[in-house]
Design a protein around this motif. Structure first.
Motif, PDB file in Angstrom:
ATOM      1  N   TYR A   8       0.524  -1.443  -0.249  1.00 52.14           N
ATOM      2  CA  TYR A   8      -0.186   0.116  -0.069  1.00 52.14           C
ATOM      3  C   TYR A   8       1.014   1.080  -0.194  1.00 52.14           C
ATOM      4  O   TYR A   8       2.351   1.354   0.401  1.00 52.14           O
ATOM      5  CB  TYR A   8      -1.167   0.579   1.273  1.00 52.14           C
ATOM      6  N   ARG A   9      -0.044   2.421  -0.549  1.00 59.18           N
ATOM      7  CA  ARG A   9       1.393   3.426  -0.236  1.00 59.18           C
ATOM      8  C   ARG A   9       1.248   4.765   0.346  1.00 59.18           C
ATOM      9  O   ARG A   9      -0.249   4.181   1.297  1.00 59.18           O
ATOM     10  CB  ARG A   9       1.135   4.474  -1.479  1.00 59.18           C
ATOM     11  N   VAL A  10       1.978   5.221   1.323  1.00 60.31           N
ATOM     12  CA  VAL A  10       1.739   5.764   2.048  1.00 60.31           C
ATOM     13  C   VAL A  10       2.835   6.970   1.869  1.00 60.31           C
ATOM     14  O   VAL A  10       3.312   7.239   1.092  1.00 60.31           O
ATOM     15  CB  VAL A  10       2.881   5.563   3.309  1.00 60.31           C
ATOM     16  N   LEU A  11       2.268   8.402   2.682  1.00 63.14           N
ATOM     17  CA  LEU A  11       3.502   9.538   2.985  1.00 63.14           C
ATOM     18  C   LEU A  11       4.710   9.059   3.487  1.00 63.14           C
ATOM     19  O   LEU A  11       4.446   8.975   4.905  1.00 63.14           O
ATOM     20  CB  LEU A  11       2.853  10.745   3.308  1.00 63.14           C
ATOM     21  N   LEU A  90      -8.471   7.683  -1.115  1.00 55.88           N
ATOM     22  CA  LEU A  90      -8.696   6.162  -1.048  1.00 55.88           C
ATOM     23  C   LEU A  90      -8.839   5.878  -2.891  1.00 55.88           C
ATOM     24  O   LEU A  90      -7.432   5.418  -3.180  1.00 55.88           O
ATOM     25  CB  LEU A  90     -10.252   5.604  -1.104  1.00 55.88           C
ATOM     26  N   GLY A  91      -8.881   6.870  -3.430  1.00 58.50           N
ATOM     27  CA  GLY A  91      -8.575   6.306  -5.447  1.00 58.50           C
ATOM     28  C   GLY A  91      -7.388   6.146  -5.816  1.00 58.50           C
ATOM     29  O   GLY A  91      -6.578   6.137  -6.497  1.00 58.50           O
ATOM     30  N   GLU A  92      -6.316   7.321  -4.382  1.00 59.92           N
ATOM     31  CA  GLU A  92      -4.430   7.282  -4.780  1.00 59.92           C
ATOM     32  C   GLU A  92      -3.194   5.968  -3.990  1.00 59.92           C
ATOM     33  O   GLU A  92      -2.729   5.531  -3.810  1.00 59.92           O
ATOM     34  CB  GLU A  92      -3.677   8.428  -4.543  1.00 59.92           C
ATOM     35  N   GLY A  93      -4.785   5.490  -2.994  1.00 60.47           N
ATOM     36  CA  GLY A  93      -4.253   3.694  -1.836  1.00 60.47           C
ATOM     37  C   GLY A  93      -3.485   4.380  -1.581  1.00 60.47           C
ATOM     38  O   GLY A  93      -2.631   3.591  -0.623  1.00 60.47           O
ATOM     39  N   ILE A  94      -3.789   5.213  -0.553  1.00 55.69           N
ATOM     40  CA  ILE A  94      -2.768   6.010   0.411  1.00 55.69           C
ATOM     41  C   ILE A  94      -3.033   6.065   1.685  1.00 55.69           C
ATOM     42  O   ILE A  94      -5.164   6.125   1.700  1.00 55.69           O
ATOM     43  CB  ILE A  94      -1.986   7.335   0.558  1.00 55.69           C
TER      44      ILE A  94
END
Length: 217
Positions: A8-11, A90-94
């Motif tokens: 999953y993506r994170v900042l 949610l759309g960016e998967g973050i």
């Protein structure tokens, strides 16, 4: 760990972006947050910082699967701010992220469609100012060998772009590697082949780790 998402993506770093829409100023501030309490504290912090703003709308996503989501329109017409902001995240998967979009009213009503577009675009501008990375589910491997085998192992790892997180050069050599679930089985086979079996491999633990090759701005 069972039933974990593969990635999953994170900042990696937060950021701020701003747009102007019909003289209304929209400021999006994003920050990594690991818990609901952390996200709530961040929202309150932004409300205090921009105490004189017309609205401080918010959204956050917590958990590797996005198990917890919350959003607030903070006085804007229902569904025109918090929900669109959440949909961008949610759309960016973050995951494990919170965003507050601060609005200073410019005197012209935008209508519901205009508000949805403005709040969504503000979040996108904020994201563009953040550094984003991918968390992958994998494991730590302890790889032990003799000095005859280490050169071949390092060559193999170099080809795959894997850097040991730890190394111990004593009577023998031990490396600690972090690899994804996809790589683990094939890598173990290749390590055995490269050293003609002169290698001892143990799985230390399963974990999520940041894929350094995936970082983006």
């Amino acid at each position: 760990m069972e039933n974990q998402v593969e990635e999953y993506r994170v900042l990696l770093t937060g950021g701020t972006g701003e747009i102007i829409e019909k003289k209304s100023r929209f400021i999006a501030t994003l920050r990594p947050c690991e818990s609901e309490s952390g996200a709530v504290a961040f929202v309150e912090e932004m409300k205090k910082r921009y105490w004189d703003a017309s609205h401080n709308c918010s959204a956050f996503v917590i958990g590797s699967r996005g198990e917890l989501t919350r959003c607030s329109d903070d006085g804007e017409p229902s569904g025109t701010a918090g929900r669109p902001m959440l949909e961008v995240l949610l759309g960016e998967g973050i995951r494990n992220v919170a965003v507050v979009v601060t609005r200073y009213f410019g005197g012209t009503l935008l209508g519901t469609g205009g508000l949805v577009r403005a709040y969504s675009q503000a979040v996108k501008e904020g994201l563009a100012a953040c550094q984003v990375g991918t968390m992958r589910f994998g494991c730590e491997l302890s790889v032990g060998t003799d000095y005859n085998g280490i050169g071949k192992i390092l060559h193999l790892l170099g080809q795959k772009g894997i850097e040991p997180t730890e190394s111990d050069y004593g009577e023998s050599v031990t490396l600690i590697l972090t690899v994804s679930v996809k790589e683990e089985e094939e890598l173990q086979k290749e390590l055995v082949e490269a050293t003609s079996g002169r290698v001892k491999i143990e799985k230390v633990r399963e974990l999520y780790y940041i894929d350094k090759k995936s970082t983006e701005r």
